[in-house]
Write a protein that holds these residues in place. Structure first.
Motif, PDB file in Angstrom:
ATOM      1  N   LEU A 116       0.819  -1.207   0.000  1.00 42.94           N
ATOM      2  CA  LEU A 116       0.000   0.000   0.000  1.00 42.94           C
ATOM      3  C   LEU A 116       0.854   1.259   0.000  1.00 42.94           C
ATOM      4  CD1 LEU A 116      -2.763  -1.016   2.583  1.00 42.94           C
ATOM      5  CD2 LEU A 116      -2.814  -1.264   0.113  1.00 42.94           C
ATOM      6  N   ILE A 152      -2.010   7.342  -0.728  1.00 43.81           N
ATOM      7  CA  ILE A 152      -2.245   6.499   0.454  1.00 43.81           C
ATOM      8  C   ILE A 152      -1.049   6.651   1.393  1.00 43.81           C
ATOM      9  CG2 ILE A 152      -2.654   4.171   1.320  1.00 43.81           C
ATOM     10  CD1 ILE A 152      -4.946   5.346  -0.317  1.00 43.81           C
ATOM     11  N   ARG A 171      -4.044   6.339   6.192  1.00 42.85           N
ATOM     12  CA  ARG A 171      -4.987   5.571   5.378  1.00 42.85           C
ATOM     13  C   ARG A 171      -4.560   4.106   5.242  1.00 42.85           C
ATOM     14  NH1 ARG A 171      -6.175  10.287   0.886  1.00 42.85           N
ATOM     15  NH2 ARG A 171      -8.070  11.096   1.896  1.00 42.85           N
ATOM     16  N   ARG A 172      -3.249   3.874   5.166  1.00 46.15           N
ATOM     17  CA  ARG A 172      -2.778   2.481   5.055  1.00 46.15           C
ATOM     18  C   ARG A 172      -3.203   1.684   6.288  1.00 46.15           C
ATOM     19  NH1 ARG A 172       2.073   0.539   6.881  1.00 46.15           N
ATOM     20  NH2 ARG A 172       2.977   2.621   6.929  1.00 46.15           N
ATOM     21  N   LEU A 208      -6.985   1.072   6.246  1.00 44.67           N
ATOM     22  CA  LEU A 208      -7.386   0.035   5.289  1.00 44.67           C
ATOM     23  C   LEU A 208      -7.095  -1.363   5.824  1.00 44.67           C
ATOM     24  CD1 LEU A 208      -6.233   1.626   1.903  1.00 44.67           C
ATOM     25  CD2 LEU A 208      -8.579   1.036   2.535  1.00 44.67           C
ATOM     26  N   HIS A 249      -9.516  -2.213   8.565  1.00 40.07           N
ATOM     27  CA  HIS A 249     -10.888  -2.371   8.092  1.00 40.07           C
ATOM     28  C   HIS A 249     -11.065  -3.649   7.275  1.00 40.07           C
ATOM     29  CE1 HIS A 249     -14.907  -1.035   6.965  1.00 40.07           C
ATOM     30  NE2 HIS A 249     -14.630  -1.339   5.701  1.00 40.07           N
ATOM     31  N   ILE A 280      -8.450  -6.031   0.231  1.00 40.26           N
ATOM     32  CA  ILE A 280      -8.347  -4.687  -0.359  1.00 40.26           C
ATOM     33  C   ILE A 280      -8.243  -4.796  -1.873  1.00 40.26           C
ATOM     34  CG2 ILE A 280      -6.955  -2.580  -0.434  1.00 40.26           C
ATOM     35  CD1 ILE A 280      -6.005  -3.265   2.414  1.00 40.26           C
ATOM     36  N   LEU A 292     -14.281   0.571  -0.988  1.00 45.72           N
ATOM     37  CA  LEU A 292     -13.056   1.230  -0.540  1.00 45.72           C
ATOM     38  C   LEU A 292     -13.347   2.624   0.001  1.00 45.72           C
ATOM     39  CD1 LEU A 292     -10.727   0.158  -3.483  1.00 45.72           C
ATOM     40  CD2 LEU A 292     -10.438  -0.515  -1.087  1.00 45.72           C
ATOM     41  N   ALA A 322     -14.549   2.969   3.644  1.00 48.36           N
ATOM     42  CA  ALA A 322     -13.640   2.640   4.745  1.00 48.36           C
ATOM     43  C   ALA A 322     -13.241   3.918   5.485  1.00 48.36           C
ATOM     44  CB  ALA A 322     -12.405   1.922   4.212  1.00 48.36           C
ATOM     45  N   MET A 324     -11.030   7.265   4.231  1.00 47.98           N
ATOM     46  CA  MET A 324     -10.950   7.210   2.769  1.00 47.98           C
ATOM     47  C   MET A 324     -11.957   8.172   2.151  1.00 47.98           C
ATOM     48  SD  MET A 324      -8.605   5.012   1.796  1.00 47.98           S
ATOM     49  CE  MET A 324      -9.048   4.450   0.152  1.00 47.98           C
ATOM     50  N   ALA A 348     -10.033   6.098  -2.966  1.00 47.97           N
ATOM     51  CA  ALA A 348     -10.566   4.783  -3.318  1.00 47.97           C
ATOM     52  C   ALA A 348     -10.261   4.445  -4.772  1.00 47.97           C
ATOM     53  CB  ALA A 348     -12.074   4.744  -3.057  1.00 47.97           C
ATOM     54  N   VAL A 395      -6.567   3.404  -5.138  1.00 53.76           N
ATOM     55  CA  VAL A 395      -6.304   2.025  -4.701  1.00 53.76           C
ATOM     56  C   VAL A 395      -6.837   1.034  -5.737  1.00 53.76           C
ATOM     57  CG1 VAL A 395      -6.834   0.288  -2.936  1.00 53.76           C
ATOM     58  CG2 VAL A 395      -6.311   2.642  -2.258  1.00 53.76           C
TER      59      VAL A 395
END
Length: 620
Positions: free
Chosen positions: A562, A568, A572-573, A576, A579, A586, A594, A597, A600, A605, A608
């Motif tokens: 990630l 990201i 956020r990493r 994710l 979550h 992911i 995404l 989450a 995010m 999203a 990713v």
């Protein structure tokens, strides 16, 4: 051809150690002698005084060898080392290889530390123990740490030099000596009270607990006051548990022995500063019914491998070579050690209590101890018979595991005589292999392991890589079948080493069905102790690797894929991963999932989502 009669004539009349071999050249007995010629020759004379097992051992001797030393004490030390290393069949053997923790206080440092250790080093530190009840000891240290807030880090701190304090200080769990938040004299005064506590004087800690309890009570902080009240009760209860066993405060051990049917139990009471801090039974596979001989062998093996030897050892049976063994242990301890078989008074009652404990264990728990032997040494014997090799004393098992498919780690687990030896476990972060290539990763792990071994053998002046790497295993057990076995054999051949290697062969349900050895698959009965042992080793190897993964992830030492996604960042990493629980989840999520989450948004999203779709195209 070894001619025993002719070789007996060549024996010197000197002190030394003799080593008996059988037809397969296995070492079956090790002994010491003040006169090698007289002692070794005695085995080959007819006598009515020897026990049955020694008589049988003599019929198996095909050859012997000997090592001449300068004194009987040197012979004693060498004998103990050779018995521990080779575990001969006809020597009385201590079956339990237990080590107990000590409390170490680094009083030689400017700001001393307090922690548990199982290794004794002859440094300027104070050591207290050993302690048999590790759980109780951890509770005590937790209480003392909360009370005095001494440092936990291993930094080399100097008075007058300061740096930014760590997280423990921010959490209120350390008084910050690194940042100059506490004077050296005040810190040392706290350490002195902790030393006094482990020396047996709890008055300083009790006084401090009462003071803090009253301070919080006066401020009507009753919950906090109750915490200190509970700590005070714990200290008082501990004082009652550690019942006084003698009027003086000498550190001593008390050993009671019971022997029956070539099995023996030696119960050791650990007495420190006049208080009993623990007791423990030890199982011996005895080659004699004579308590004097068995006690002699136990004292040599147990204290020969012990980190600390107390000043006085009380024994329920007088031993052979008592004066010599006293001199040997005194040299090891750096102080006079006395071996005493008391005949009256409090010490005699304590010895009798230890002997009664040993008899009780032998009477009530022998079947349990025998079953434990079946699970361990019995299963090892089965393995040796199955593979047609000598029962392997030391087994090393290896496994490779991937972290989210992007980085690999290797685990090395060690079993000796069928029991895990966790002090010798090792773990490896794969350095030279990119991606989940198990064979290449295993090649790297094994190469590094045996490079360490050769370095420890050949480079005397280089820093040791650790005791675990300084020994060769008797058998390597690979988690995979033929493929991993061949990788291991290639590495061993590369380094010119000769070690037996076998692999675990699994069925369609990933259950072990046999062992692959010398290009042949040997089936294992699923109800056998061998099958259970192999399964335990396999599970332990996996567990150790998985725990390493968790440690790396928790410390954020592993680079995530990630990190390579635009937009990201660290926040956020982490969101994710928490979550979705896995990288694969992911990778397969759609944009809407995404975006929903935590932390995010739509743009992140899409970034990713597009990253993983592009990755998939590149892999096609």
């Amino acid at each position: 051809m070894f001619d025993i009669k002719e070789e007996l004539k060549k024996l010197p009349e000197s002190p030394g150690v003799y080593i008996m071999h059988d037809a397969s050249d296995a070492i079956i007995y090790v002994g010491k002698a003040i006169n090698l010629k007289r002692r070794v020759s005695s085995y080959f004379r007819k006598t009515l005084n020897r026990n049955f097992k020694i008589e049988k051992m003599v019929t198996l001797i095909e050859r012997f060898e000997y090592i001449v030393v300068n004194s009987e004490m040197e012979a004693l030390a060498l004998e103990c080392n050779l018995i521990k290393e080779n575990r001969p069949k006809y020597n009385t053997m201590l079956m339990d290889d237990k080590t107990y923790p000590f409390v170490k206080i680094t009083v030689g440092e400017a700001f001393p530390r307090v922690f548990l250790t199982r290794k004794y080093i002859n440094d300027k530190s104070r050591y207290f123990g050993p302690y048999a009840n590790v759980g109780e000891l951890n509770d005590i240290l937790k209480m003392i740490r909360g009370l005095y807030k001494y440092r936990r880090c291993d930094k080399k701190l100097e008075v007058g030099k300061t740096e930014r304090p760590c997280l423990y200080y921010q959490l209120g769990q350390c008084n910050g000596p690194c940042a100059g938040k506490v004077e050296a004299e005040d810190y040392r005064r706290d350490i002195d009270e902790i030393v006094s506590f482990f020396d047996g004087d709890s008055s300083g800690i009790k006084k401090l607990l009462k003071k803090k309890m009253m301070e919080h009570s006066e401020r009507m902080e009753f919950e906090k006051a109750a915490e200190y009240r509970d700590m005070l009760r714990g200290i008082e209860n501990l004082s009652q548990i550690q019942r006084a066993t003698a009027a003086d405060e000498t550190n001593r051990d008390c050993v009671g022995l019971a022997v029956k049917d070539n099995k023996a139990i030696a119960t050791v009471f650990f007495v420190r500063s006049g208080k009993m801090v623990g007791r423990e039974p030890f199982l011996l596979d005895a080659e004699s019914e004579d308590p004097k001989e068995v006690m002699t062998d136990f004292v040599k093996q147990f204290y020969g491998g012990s980190a600390i030897v107390p000043r006085e050892i009380l024994l329920s049976e007088a031993i052979e070579d008592a004066e010599l063994i006293e001199q040997w242990l005194s040299a090891k301890a750096g102080a006079k050690v006395r071996l005493v078989t008391p005949q009256k008074g409090k010490k005699e009652k304590l010895v009798e209590l230890a002997k009664t404990n040993a008899e009780t264990v032998l009477r009530n728990d022998l079947d349990k101890l025998k079953n434990e032997a079946k699970r361990t040494t019995g299963a090892i014997a089965e393995l040796g018979e199955l593979l047609d090799i000598e029962a392997p004393h030391r087994i090393e098992s290896y496994d490779i595991s991937n972290i989210s498919g992007f980085e690999s780690v290797g685990s090395m687990v060690v079993y000796e005589d069928g029991k895990p030896k966790k002090s010798d476990y090792r773990r490896f972060r794969i350095r030279t292999v990119q991606g989940p290539n198990d064979y290449a990763s295993m090649n790297e792990v094994l190469s590094r392991r045996f490079e360490h071994y050769l370095k420890s053998v050949n480079a005397l002046n280089e820093k040791s890589a650790g005791e675990s790497f300084e020994k060769l295993p008797d058998l390597i057990l690979m988690d995979g079948g033929r493929g991993q076995v061949n990788i291991c054999l290639e590495v061993l051949e590369k380094y010119g080493l000769d070690v037996n290697v076998c692999g675990m062969v699994k069925d369609d349900h990933h259950r072990t069905r046999g062992i692959y050895f010398n290009n042949i698959e040997q089936p294992i009965k699923t109800d056998s102790e061998l099958f259970k042992l192999v399964t335990r080793i396999q599970d332990e190897t996996h567990r150790f690797a998985i725990e390493y993964h968790k440690s790396l992830r928790s410390k954020e030492q592993v680079k995530s894929i990630l990190d390579d996604i635009p937009g990201i960042g660290a926040v956020r990493r982490r969101a994710l991963i928490r979550h979705f629980d896995s990288i694969e989840a992911i990778r397969t999520a759609d944009i809407e999932t995404l975006a929903a989450a935590p932390n995010m948004n739509q743009a992140a999203a899409e970034s990713v989502y597009n990253f993983f779709r592009q990755e998939k195209k590149q892999g096609e």
